[in-house]
Enzyme design. Structure first.
Site, PDB file in Angstrom:
ATOM      1  N   GLU A 116      16.604   5.469  -3.207  1.00 32.51           N
ATOM      2  CA  GLU A 116      16.647   6.886  -2.835  1.00 32.51           C
ATOM      3  C   GLU A 116      17.624   7.110  -1.690  1.00 32.51           C
ATOM      4  O   GLU A 116      17.793   6.261  -0.814  1.00 32.51           O
ATOM      5  CB  GLU A 116      15.251   7.361  -2.421  1.00 32.51           C
ATOM      6  CG  GLU A 116      14.270   7.382  -3.568  1.00 32.51           C
ATOM      7  CD  GLU A 116      12.877   7.823  -3.162  1.00 32.51           C
ATOM      8  OE1 GLU A 116      12.069   8.098  -4.066  1.00 32.51           O
ATOM      9  OE2 GLU A 116      12.607   7.886  -1.950  1.00 32.51           O
ATOM     10  N   SER A 143      14.838  11.084  -2.645  1.00 31.03           N
ATOM     11  CA  SER A 143      13.447  11.225  -2.260  1.00 31.03           C
ATOM     12  C   SER A 143      12.980  12.626  -2.601  1.00 31.03           C
ATOM     13  O   SER A 143      13.770  13.570  -2.650  1.00 31.03           O
ATOM     14  CB  SER A 143      13.313  10.999  -0.747  1.00 31.03           C
ATOM     15  OG  SER A 143      12.095  11.512  -0.270  1.00 31.03           O
ATOM     16  N   ASP A 190       4.411   6.917  -3.903  1.00 32.61           N
ATOM     17  CA  ASP A 190       5.128   7.500  -5.040  1.00 32.61           C
ATOM     18  C   ASP A 190       4.999   6.757  -6.366  1.00 32.61           C
ATOM     19  O   ASP A 190       4.693   7.360  -7.392  1.00 32.61           O
ATOM     20  CB  ASP A 190       6.631   7.583  -4.717  1.00 32.61           C
ATOM     21  CG  ASP A 190       6.917   8.492  -3.542  1.00 32.61           C
ATOM     22  OD1 ASP A 190       5.957   8.920  -2.879  1.00 32.61           O
ATOM     23  OD2 ASP A 190       8.090   8.772  -3.299  1.00 32.61           O
ATOM     24  N   LYS A 191       5.295   5.478  -6.387  1.00 32.40           N
ATOM     25  CA  LYS A 191       5.391   4.753  -7.657  1.00 32.40           C
ATOM     26  C   LYS A 191       4.037   4.320  -8.189  1.00 32.40           C
ATOM     27  O   LYS A 191       3.920   3.897  -9.337  1.00 32.40           O
ATOM     28  CB  LYS A 191       6.311   3.529  -7.510  1.00 32.40           C
ATOM     29  CG  LYS A 191       7.673   3.841  -6.892  1.00 32.40           C
ATOM     30  CD  LYS A 191       8.369   4.991  -7.567  1.00 32.40           C
ATOM     31  CE  LYS A 191       9.557   5.508  -6.777  1.00 32.40           C
ATOM     32  NZ  LYS A 191       9.233   6.102  -5.478  1.00 32.40           N
ATOM     33  N   CYS A 220       2.778  11.387   2.053  1.00 30.05           N
ATOM     34  CA  CYS A 220       3.684  12.321   2.729  1.00 30.05           C
ATOM     35  C   CYS A 220       3.331  13.765   2.372  1.00 30.05           C
ATOM     36  O   CYS A 220       3.089  14.098   1.218  1.00 30.05           O
ATOM     37  CB  CYS A 220       5.123  12.014   2.355  1.00 30.05           C
ATOM     38  SG  CYS A 220       5.623  10.335   2.819  1.00 30.05           S
ATOM     39  N   ASP A 256       7.943   3.822   0.235  1.00 31.59           N
ATOM     40  CA  ASP A 256       9.287   4.391   0.221  1.00 31.59           C
ATOM     41  C   ASP A 256       9.723   4.811   1.623  1.00 31.59           C
ATOM     42  O   ASP A 256      10.870   4.625   2.015  1.00 31.59           O
ATOM     43  CB  ASP A 256       9.336   5.608  -0.710  1.00 31.59           C
ATOM     44  CG  ASP A 256       9.251   5.227  -2.176  1.00 31.59           C
ATOM     45  OD1 ASP A 256       8.956   4.064  -2.462  1.00 31.59           O
ATOM     46  OD2 ASP A 256       9.478   6.098  -3.028  1.00 31.59           O
TER      47      ASP A 256
END
Length: 586
Positions: free
Chosen positions: A475, A501, A153-154, A224, A111
Site C-alpha cells: 500500500e 490503504s 484488513d486482510k 483503524c 498494515d
C-alpha cells in the site's frame, strides 16, 4: 390458492418457509456432527478419541458438533490485541449451546505498523495464508462449523475465502473499531499520524506537535477508525449476510461487542440445525448488496481486490466491470474519513450499519430477500431496526449526495489495458491532466516528496510495486499521506501498479494492470509524458502514440524478481493480476 398468492406477494415469507422446511428435514435425516463424527464416534479411530479425552472432552461431548473458533488475535497490533479474549467469550457461548468450541489461531499482519517498510510486502499475501490455514485446520480436524474472529484488513477476506471453500455453517465476528484519539480538541486516528509526518516534513508543525499526534492517535484496542479497509470489509460482509447485525459498527471496547460475542453460540447452533452454509448466503445478489454499501459508505479500494477473491471462492462470476456497474447505480453518501470528517464510532452513534442498510432498503438499493446467518432474510433482520437518527449528518440525504455515483472507478486505457482502480470522491475533481514525475518504487517516491521534487500539476508515477513487482502489492499510504500533509493533495495526482490503504485520499489511481514487472505500459512512462485521468468516462491514458509505446516496449528489459526464495517468491510464482483479485489458486 390463497397460500400460493400470499407466497407470490411475499418472497421473504417464502424464503423463511423454505428454510424452516430444510431445518426440519435436516434434523430428521442428517446428524448435526456430520464432520466431527468421523473422529469422535468411529470405533476405528481410538487414538483420535484418546487425544480428544486428553483435552478434556467426554463421551457425551463426542456426540456434539465441534465448532472451530479461528482467532487472528495477537499482541502486536491494536486491531487484533483483544481478539483472543473475545474468542474466550465466544467459546463460552458455544459451550452453553450444547456444542464443543475449540479455539485455534491463525496469523495476522498489521498494515499500519508495516506501512512504508519492507514488511508491507507481506500484507496482501497474508490474506491467502489466512485462508489456507483456516481451511487446513478445519478440514484436518473435522470441525462441523467455523467462527473466525478477525480484526485487521486482510483477516476478513482471508477468513471469508476459507469459509466459502469449506462451505460449512459459519459466522464471522469482527473485533470492532478503535475509539478516536484526541489532540487539542481534534479527533485523531491512525491516518492522522501519517499526515502529521507530511506536515512536519513541510514545516507546518514542529516536533512537539508531531509527537503529540503520534502518542494520542490510537488510544487502545480496535481496528483503524475511519472507513478504511477493515471497517469497509466488516461493513460489506455484514451487508453480505455473513455476520450478525451491528457486528461491523459495534466498537471494540464496548458492552455491545461483548454481548454480541455472547450471542454467537446460539446463532451458530441455529446454522448447524438449519444446515445453512456460506454458499447459501453469498450469492450474486448478496454480493451486489455488499458492493452497493461500499459505494454509499465511500469504502476502500482494497474492497475491489478482496471481493474479486471472495467471489472466486464462492464460484460466482463477478468482475471489475461488474464493480463499476454497481458503482454507477449507487450514490456516495457518507461523510466518513478519509475524505470526510467522521469515524466509525460516529456512524454507530447514529444507528450503525443496520440503520444504513435499512435506509438503503427503503430507497431500493438492496435485495432484501437475501438469506443471512440469522436464518432470516436481510429485510427480516432490518424490519425492527431503528432508522438513522433524526438530524444526523454522517449519512447525506439521497437527494443531496456527496457524489451521485460511487467513488470507486474502474479506469481503462492505454496505460491500463486490463484495468485500474481509482478512488474519486468528487472533492478532488473528476479529471486530471499533467506531466509525469516517475519514481522506481515507493521509497524513491517518499524521498522525492520529502526533497521537494514533486511540483503542483504533476502526476506522480510509482511503479514496480504490483503483486509480482513489489512483490505483494504494498500500500502507498506513506507517499499519499505525505502529499496531503505537504499541501499538494489538490494539485497532484498519483498513479501506481501498487495499491492504496483505505486511509488514502486525494486524486489517486492504483491496481494498474498489466503491472510494470510484466512489461505493462506503466513501465514505459518517462518524466514529462502527459498523463490524463478521466473519472467521468473512466479512462487512464498517456499521450503517446502506439508506435512510441511499441518502440519503448522493444527496449524495455524485465528486471529480476526482488525475491528468489521464501513465501514472497512462491507468491510471485502463483499470484494472479490485480484485476483478477490477486488470488493464488488460479
Amino acid at each position: 390458492m390463497k397460500i400460493k398468492l400470499y407466497f407470490r406477494q411475499n418472497k421473504e415469507a417464502l424464503f423463511r418457509a423454505v428454510f424452516l422446511h430444510v431445518r426440519n428435514y435436516t434434523e430428521m435425516s442428517t446428524p448435526l456432527n456430520k464432520y466431527s463424527q468421523a473422529v469422535s464416534q468411529d470405533p476405528t479411530q481410538p487414538a483420535a478419541q484418546a487425544m480428544l479425552h486428553a483435552i478434556g472432552l467426554t463421551k457425551e461431548d463426542f456426540k456434539k458438533p465441534f465448532v472451530g473458533i479461528a482467532s487472528t488475535g495477537y499482541e502486536g497490533n491494536p486491531c487484533n490485541m483483544h481478539l483472543n479474549d473475545l474468542s474466550v467469550v465466544i467459546k463460552e457461548g458455544v459451550q452453553s449451546s450444547n456444542l464443543v468450541g475449540l479455539i485455534f489461531n491463525t496469523i495476522g499482519v498489521s498494515d499500519g505498523i508495516s506501512m512504508g517498510t519492507p514488511g508491507m510486502r507481506f500484507s496482501l499475501p497474508s490474506r491467502d495464508v489466512i485462508a489456507d490455514s483456516i481451511e487446513t485446520v478445519v478440514q484436518a480436524m473435522s470441525y462441523d462449523a467455523i467462527i473466525p474472529v478477525v480484526g485487521c484488513d486482510k483477516n476478513m477476506p482471508g477468513a471469508l475465502m476459507a469459509m466459502l471453500r469449506l462451505n460449512r455453517p459459519s459466522i464471522m465476528v469482527y473485533g470492532g473499531t478503535i475509539a478516536s484519539g484526541c489532540h487539542e480538541s481534534k479527533k485523531l486516528d491512525v491516518v492522522s499520524a501519517f499526515e502529521a509526518w507530511g506536515e512536519k516534513v513541510a514545516g507546518k508543525i514542529d516536533d512537539a506537535e508531531f509527537n503529540s499526534v503520534v502518542e494520542n492517535a490510537c488510544p487502545g484496542a480496535g481496528a483503524c477508525g475511519g472507513m478504511y479497509t477493515a471497517n469497509t470489509m466488516a461493513s460489506a460482509i455484514e451487508a453480505l449476510g455473513m455476520t450478525l447485525p451491528y457486528n461491523s459498527s459495534n466498537p471494540a471496547v464496548s458492552i455491545d461487542k461483548k454481548e454480541e460475542c455472547e450471542r454467537i453460540g446460539t446463532a451458530v447452533r441455529k446454522l448447524i440445525e438449519l444446515d445453512l452454509k456460506p454458499k447459501d448466503i453469498v450469492t450474486r445478489k448478496s454480493i451486489e448488496n455488499a458492493v452497493r454499501l461500499i459505494a454509499v459508505l465511500g469504502g476502500s479500494t482494497n474492497a475491489v481486490l478482496h471481493f474479486l477473491a471472495i467471489t472466486r471462492a464462492a464460484e460466482i462470476d463477478f468482475t471489475i466491470d461488474d464493480f463499476q456497474i454497481m458503482m454507477d447505480k449507487t450514490p456516495f453518501l457518507a461523510d466518513l474519513k478519509p475524505s470526510g470528517k467522521y469515524l466509525m464510532e460516529d456512524l454507530h452513534r447514529v444507528g450503525g450499519v443496520p440503520a444504513v442498510l435499512k435506509f438503503m432498503l427503503e430507497n431500493d438499493m438492496l435485495h432484501g430477500d437475501c438469506m443471512t446467518v440469522t436464518g432470516k432474510t436481510l429485510a427480516e433482520n432490518l424490519k425492527d431496526v431503528p432508522s438513522l437518527e433524526a438530524g444526523q449528518d454522517v449519512i447525506y440525504p439521497i437527494n443531496q449526495p456527496i457524489k451521485e455515483s460511487g467513488h470507486i472507478r474502474i479506469l481503462k486505457g492505454n496505460l491500463a489495458p486490463e484495468g485500474s482502480v481509482a478512488k474519486i470522491t468528487g472533492k478532488e475533481g473528476l479529471q486530471f491532466k499533467g506531466p509525469a514525475r516517475v519514481f522506481e518504487g515507493e521509497y524513491a517516491a517518499n524521498d522525492g516528496i520529502r526533497n521537494g521534487e514533486v511540483q503542483p500539476g504533476e502526476v506522480v508515477v510509482i511503479r514496480y510495486e504490483g503483486p509480482k513487482g513489489g512483490p505483494g502489492m504494498p500500500e502507498m499510504l506513506k507517499p499519499t499521506a505525505a502529499i496531503m500533509g505537504a499541501g499538494l493533495g489538490k494539485s497532484v495526482a498519483l498513479i501506481t501498479d501498487g495499491r492504496f490503504s483505505g486511509g488514502t485520499h486525494g486524486f489517486v489511481v492504483g491496481h494498474i494492470v498489466p503491472e510494470a514487472q510484466e512489461g505493462g505500459p506503466i513501465a514505459l512512462i518517462e518524466n514529462g509524458d502527459i498523463i490524463e485521468i478521466n473519472a467521468e468516462n473512466n479512462t487512464l491514458n498517456v499521450h503517446l502514440s502506439d508506435e512510441v509505446l511499441a518502440e519503448r516496449a522493444n527496449k524495455w528489459k524485465q528486471p529480476p524478481y526482488k525475491f528468489q526464495s521464501g513465501v514472497l517468491y512462491k507468491y510471485i510464482k502463483n499470484v494472479s493480476t490485480a484485476s483478477k483479485g490477486c488470488v493464488t489458486d488460479l
